[in-house]
Design an enzyme around this catalytic site. Sequence first.
Site, mmCIF file in Angstrom:
data_model
loop_
_atom_site.group_PDB
_atom_site.id
_atom_site.type_symbol
_atom_site.label_atom_id
_atom_site.label_comp_id
_atom_site.label_asym_id
_atom_site.label_seq_id
_atom_site.Cartn_x
_atom_site.Cartn_y
_atom_site.Cartn_z
ATOM 1 N N ARG A 59 76.882 21.518 74.790
ATOM 2 C CA ARG A 59 75.743 20.744 75.284
ATOM 3 C C ARG A 59 75.027 21.390 76.479
ATOM 4 O O ARG A 59 73.806 21.351 76.580
ATOM 5 C CB ARG A 59 76.294 19.388 75.693
ATOM 6 C CG ARG A 59 75.320 18.311 75.651
ATOM 7 C CD ARG A 59 76.047 17.003 75.753
ATOM 8 N NE ARG A 59 76.366 16.470 74.445
ATOM 9 C CZ ARG A 59 77.001 15.322 74.265
ATOM 10 N NH1 ARG A 59 77.406 14.630 75.302
ATOM 11 N NH2 ARG A 59 77.236 14.872 73.065
ATOM 12 N N GLU B 154 79.161 17.888 65.905
ATOM 13 C CA GLU B 154 78.300 17.835 67.090
ATOM 14 C C GLU B 154 78.475 19.153 67.837
ATOM 15 O O GLU B 154 79.329 19.974 67.479
ATOM 16 C CB GLU B 154 78.672 16.644 67.975
ATOM 17 C CG GLU B 154 78.282 15.309 67.370
ATOM 18 C CD GLU B 154 78.528 14.131 68.300
ATOM 19 O OE1 GLU B 154 78.749 14.328 69.508
ATOM 20 O OE2 GLU B 154 78.512 13.009 67.800
ATOM 21 N N HIS C 214 73.769 12.080 81.512
ATOM 22 C CA HIS C 214 74.472 11.406 80.408
ATOM 23 C C HIS C 214 75.915 11.079 80.733
ATOM 24 O O HIS C 214 76.386 9.978 80.471
ATOM 25 C CB HIS C 214 74.392 12.316 79.184
ATOM 26 C CG HIS C 214 75.023 11.763 77.944
ATOM 27 N ND1 HIS C 214 74.645 10.558 77.393
ATOM 28 C CD2 HIS C 214 76.011 12.254 77.131
ATOM 29 C CE1 HIS C 214 75.360 10.332 76.290
ATOM 30 N NE2 HIS C 214 76.204 11.337 76.129
ATOM 31 N N ARG D 118 82.024 18.352 79.302
ATOM 32 C CA ARG D 118 82.746 17.601 78.264
ATOM 33 C C ARG D 118 82.278 18.011 76.855
ATOM 34 O O ARG D 118 81.075 18.099 76.594
ATOM 35 C CB ARG D 118 82.488 16.111 78.462
ATOM 36 C CG ARG D 118 83.106 15.227 77.413
ATOM 37 C CD ARG D 118 82.701 13.797 77.666
ATOM 38 N NE ARG D 118 81.276 13.646 77.538
ATOM 39 C CZ ARG D 118 80.661 13.134 76.468
ATOM 40 N NH1 ARG D 118 81.361 12.700 75.458
ATOM 41 N NH2 ARG D 118 79.357 13.024 76.431
ATOM 42 N N HIS E 182 72.391 15.185 78.684
ATOM 43 C CA HIS E 182 72.314 15.229 77.216
ATOM 44 C C HIS E 182 71.007 15.925 76.845
ATOM 45 O O HIS E 182 69.942 15.573 77.365
ATOM 46 C CB HIS E 182 72.352 13.818 76.634
ATOM 47 C CG HIS E 182 72.653 13.808 75.165
ATOM 48 N ND1 HIS E 182 71.745 14.235 74.221
ATOM 49 C CD2 HIS E 182 73.764 13.456 74.485
ATOM 50 C CE1 HIS E 182 72.295 14.132 73.023
ATOM 51 N NE2 HIS E 182 73.521 13.660 73.151
#
Length: 574
Positions: free
Chosen positions: A297, A128, A358, A393, A248
């Site tokens: 992200r 990811e 998110h 994160r 997100h």
Amino acid sequence: MTSTGIRLHAPAPGWNIAADVVVVGSGVAGLTTALRCEAAGLRTVVVTKARLDDGSTRWAQGGIAAALGEGDTPEQHLDDTLVAGAGLCDEEAVRILVTEGPDAVRRLIATGAHFDESEAGDLELTREGGHHRRRIAHAGGDATGAEISRALVEAVRARGLRTIENALVLDLLTDADGRTAGVTLHVMGEGQHDGVGAVHAPAVVLATGGMGQVFSATTNPSVSTGDGVALALRAGAEVSDLEFVQFHPTVLFLGPDAEGQQPLVSEAVRGEGAHLVDADGVRFMAGRHELAELAPRDIVAKGIMRRMQEQDAEHMFLDARHFGADMWENRFPTILAACRAHGIDPVHEPIPIAPAAHYASGGVRTDDHGRTTVPGLYACGEVACTGVHGANRLASNSLLEGLVYAERIAADIGASQVANGLHARVPAPFEHPEKPAHPLLAPEARFAIQRTMSRGAGVLRSAGSLATAADALQRLHSDARDALDENGKTAEPGVDTWEATNLLCVARVLVAAARLRQETRGCHWREDHAERDDTAWRRHIVVRLNPDRTLAVHTTDTADFPPTRQYRQPHQEQ
Ligand code: SIN
């Protein structure tokens, strides 16, 4: 220890239960803490807002990150986490996460969670954003959270743990010395435990999840209304890093006015080779970052927002047609079903996506044992700010954080209760005569707060947008406060009003922190301060609630986070 001692306006408890520890929340953090506490011989009560499996964990798709693959090491996982955290991670907290993580995942498997395996019987690992290696374990293809939730709920039932469902936690009870003495809660049940009651216990673990419902569009379920952070603030605890809300990048776009929980399209889809493209089919992330679509992200979310601005578009697309039907059906069945339910077939067409709220990277400030600044009050999982996530994160680190810190908290509670004879002591809650009630907002305020936050404090922020948001929130706050202070009037107590009140509380703190942080870092993006400013802002913003319900805001150096690495609990008085 100073206790603000503000409480929500609510009826007095009509029923009482005693325990050694009460765990509030039933996601991976809450249920792991509860199982470990029970195994340590502590009388444990789990309180959860809806059903045991209704929290955020169930919705997690991508998986759980840990250095479990051949050639991977905790050190490499640490490096990726620190890079994503953009200079604000607490390195010691991250080191704990990545070194204790692999064994914590093995214990989760021993508890009964089944992860996807290769034909040779090895864990299948995917990638990811921000991870330089395949290190994300997954279950049921893209249903990792659902499988973890199933396994933990089954274990809790098999062990016969006491659980109270449909219970909204209201406030912390404290004794005359300001130590934790339990919680008050409202149960929508029947019979013995109905309405407002109290669970008395010398240790309370907040594992209430996130606050995504503070925005109009979010991947979070409707129960994620920031209840744990708001409770902690009223109890006098410190919260930190609330400005770092992770958006997100790839949430199914259901129209510009879509509200509430939106379907997630896991980052693992990009991990397996899907491309982000604009309306002309151009891959716009290539060239923006060495990892392109798999950049951290915040970078991908910004890339998408930039392209949307450039093209005056409401969304971008995720193209994974090349996966073919078999891969879609076997590897991503949940996402395939969600897309098809909305009339989109990812096997034959690109998926319209846009960023949505998110994950709260900040929360109730804790040390390495999950202790908050209030003795006996712990926080675990998304509600907590352990220092692991910093300004952003790293994908799939949150389930891991819930597991690792749950085990540490259970160990700490067990040790302190046995060592200090707190075990089986029923603390006597003390009603401070001057304890002010927090005015309540009418349920409709929820929508006003969400629109205000999405417009003013969403992915793109500026001094102007944040000032407008702050004014609107202040009006809601002042109207409710004046009605109570001047006329003794407040909205009728009830779940909707308590939730709206909690949302306003966390929204005010989030906006105050976002206004103060005049730089762009991690998932906090200021259009008027486009650069990261390490000279002025390699600092955390820490907030407490004053007894008059105003906010006390200060900043701390990263080296002081947590200030002493160990908050002193009552049993450690020296
Ligand atoms: C995802 O599957 O993209 C979400 C994983 C996460 O938020 O960690």
